[in-house]
Enzyme design. Structure first.
Site, mmCIF file in Angstrom:
data_model
loop_
_atom_site.group_PDB
_atom_site.id
_atom_site.type_symbol
_atom_site.label_atom_id
_atom_site.label_comp_id
_atom_site.label_asym_id
_atom_site.label_seq_id
_atom_site.Cartn_x
_atom_site.Cartn_y
_atom_site.Cartn_z
ATOM 1 N N LYS A 50 0.809 -1.201 0.000
ATOM 2 C CA LYS A 50 0.000 0.000 0.000
ATOM 3 C C LYS A 50 0.854 1.267 0.000
ATOM 4 C CE LYS A 50 -3.260 -2.073 3.240
ATOM 5 N NZ LYS A 50 -3.709 -1.976 4.639
ATOM 6 N N GLY A 51 2.113 1.132 0.391
ATOM 7 C CA GLY A 51 2.937 2.297 0.680
ATOM 8 C C GLY A 51 3.071 3.311 -0.442
ATOM 9 N N ASP A 110 14.613 -0.316 0.956
ATOM 10 C CA ASP A 110 15.309 -0.451 2.234
ATOM 11 C C ASP A 110 16.371 -1.547 2.060
ATOM 12 O OD1 ASP A 110 15.641 -0.045 5.033
ATOM 13 O OD2 ASP A 110 14.259 -1.650 5.501
ATOM 14 N N LYS A 138 17.063 4.137 0.989
ATOM 15 C CA LYS A 138 17.918 4.058 2.188
ATOM 16 C C LYS A 138 19.094 3.156 1.838
ATOM 17 C CE LYS A 138 14.581 2.974 5.384
ATOM 18 N NZ LYS A 138 14.051 2.623 6.729
ATOM 19 N N PHE A 159 13.537 4.743 10.444
ATOM 20 C CA PHE A 159 12.218 4.263 10.046
ATOM 21 C C PHE A 159 11.332 5.492 9.851
ATOM 22 C CE2 PHE A 159 8.005 2.418 10.436
ATOM 23 C CZ PHE A 159 8.153 1.304 9.630
HETATM 24 P P1 5GP Z 1 12.784 -3.843 1.582
HETATM 25 O O1 5GP Z 1 12.293 -5.120 0.960
HETATM 26 O O2 5GP Z 1 13.521 -2.942 0.628
HETATM 27 O O3 5GP Z 1 13.563 -4.089 2.843
HETATM 28 O O4 5GP Z 1 11.541 -3.089 2.126
HETATM 29 C C1 5GP Z 1 10.633 -2.537 1.305
HETATM 30 C C2 5GP Z 1 9.321 -2.281 1.997
HETATM 31 O O5 5GP Z 1 9.433 -2.248 3.423
HETATM 32 C C3 5GP Z 1 8.864 -0.922 1.572
HETATM 33 O O6 5GP Z 1 8.152 -1.005 0.379
HETATM 34 C C4 5GP Z 1 8.050 -0.481 2.760
HETATM 35 O O7 5GP Z 1 6.725 -0.937 2.626
HETATM 36 C C5 5GP Z 1 8.723 -1.154 3.959
HETATM 37 N N1 5GP Z 1 9.680 -0.213 4.586
HETATM 38 C C6 5GP Z 1 11.019 -0.203 4.484
HETATM 39 N N2 5GP Z 1 11.556 0.822 5.175
HETATM 40 C C7 5GP Z 1 10.511 1.474 5.720
HETATM 41 C C8 5GP Z 1 10.416 2.659 6.520
HETATM 42 O O8 5GP Z 1 11.382 3.333 6.904
HETATM 43 N N3 5GP Z 1 9.149 3.050 6.859
HETATM 44 C C9 5GP Z 1 8.026 2.350 6.497
HETATM 45 N N4 5GP Z 1 6.860 2.829 6.884
HETATM 46 N N5 5GP Z 1 8.096 1.239 5.728
HETATM 47 C C10 5GP Z 1 9.326 0.816 5.341
#
Ligand code: 5GP
Length: 183
Positions: A50-51, A110, A138, A159
């Site tokens: 949803k982000g 992330d 990030k 975060f």
């Molecule tokens: P990754 O697979 O790159 O570790 O994470 C991706 C997903 O994790 C992002 O699409 C998001 O939904 C969630 N996410 C990663 N970092 C953050 C953050 O700092 N804040 C929030 N709210 N969600 C995050």
């Protein structure tokens, strides 16, 4: 997540990292980049829910090339604010993407695991082209190798919440991006 009073909710918003005005200007610029890159060719913007829903809504209104929208749900499992490394596609696209120039619209990269999995899946369906645009990056947190074509903001390892990003499903509706207070 439960709040007894509004102050409890507000106290979790530690500080604004990216203001509403900065987001607006960067989204406009990203739209212009897409328009010049695709130069009249139709595209499919794929939003990962949803982000990315607010980012997509603003970005697609800056796009002037013919544009379709598609949605996927990719869930990264979190233990508190830490990624567990497990990514699951729980809702897939309706379109046969082999006829499209596809642009994945992601909220934040992330560890990179979610995007890597989604890109692998979409690439296996042979789109005409495949690019990624991310609102936030990030890079310090990356655990997989990944090429993000365009990210609007690079942020430190905090975060964050707001502009579509949640903590426990709250805070998505903030018009800015803020650091979440872990206290
Ligand atoms: P990754 O697979 O790159 O570790 O994470 C991706 C997903 O994790 C992002 O699409 C998001 O939904 C969630 N996410 C990663 N970092 C953050 C953050 O700092 N804040 C929030 N709210 N969600 C995050």
């Amino acid at each position: 997540m439960e709040f007894e009073k509004i102050e409890d909710f507000q106290s979790k918003i530690k500080r604004v990292l990216v203001s509403e005005e900065e987001i607006k200007a960067a989204v406009k610029k990203a739209g212009e980049m897409i328009n010049s890159l695709y130069d009249g060719r139709p595209i499919l913007l794929v939003s990962i829910l949803k982000g990315a829903f607010i980012f997509l809504a603003d970005l697609c209104r800056e796009v002037t090339v013919p544009c379709e929208i598609g949605f996927m749900v990719a869930k990264s499992y979190y233990e508190g604010t830490q990624s567990s490394g497990i990514v699951k596609i729980t809702m897939d696209l309706q379109q046969d993407i082999s006829k499209y120039h596809v642009v994945i619209v992601e909220d934040i990269v992330d560890t990179g695991r979610t995007l890597k999995d989604v890109m692998k899946l979409l690439a296996s369906r042979n789109p005409l082209s495949l690019r990624v645009i991310a609102l936030l990056d990030k890079p310090d947190r990356r655990v997989v190798e990944l090429e993000v074509d365009y990210s609007l903001f690079t942020i430190p390892n905090h975060f964050v919440i707001g502009y579509g990003l949640d903590c426990g499903e709250y805070y998505r509706t903030l018009p800015y991006i803020a650091e979440f207070s872990e206290e």
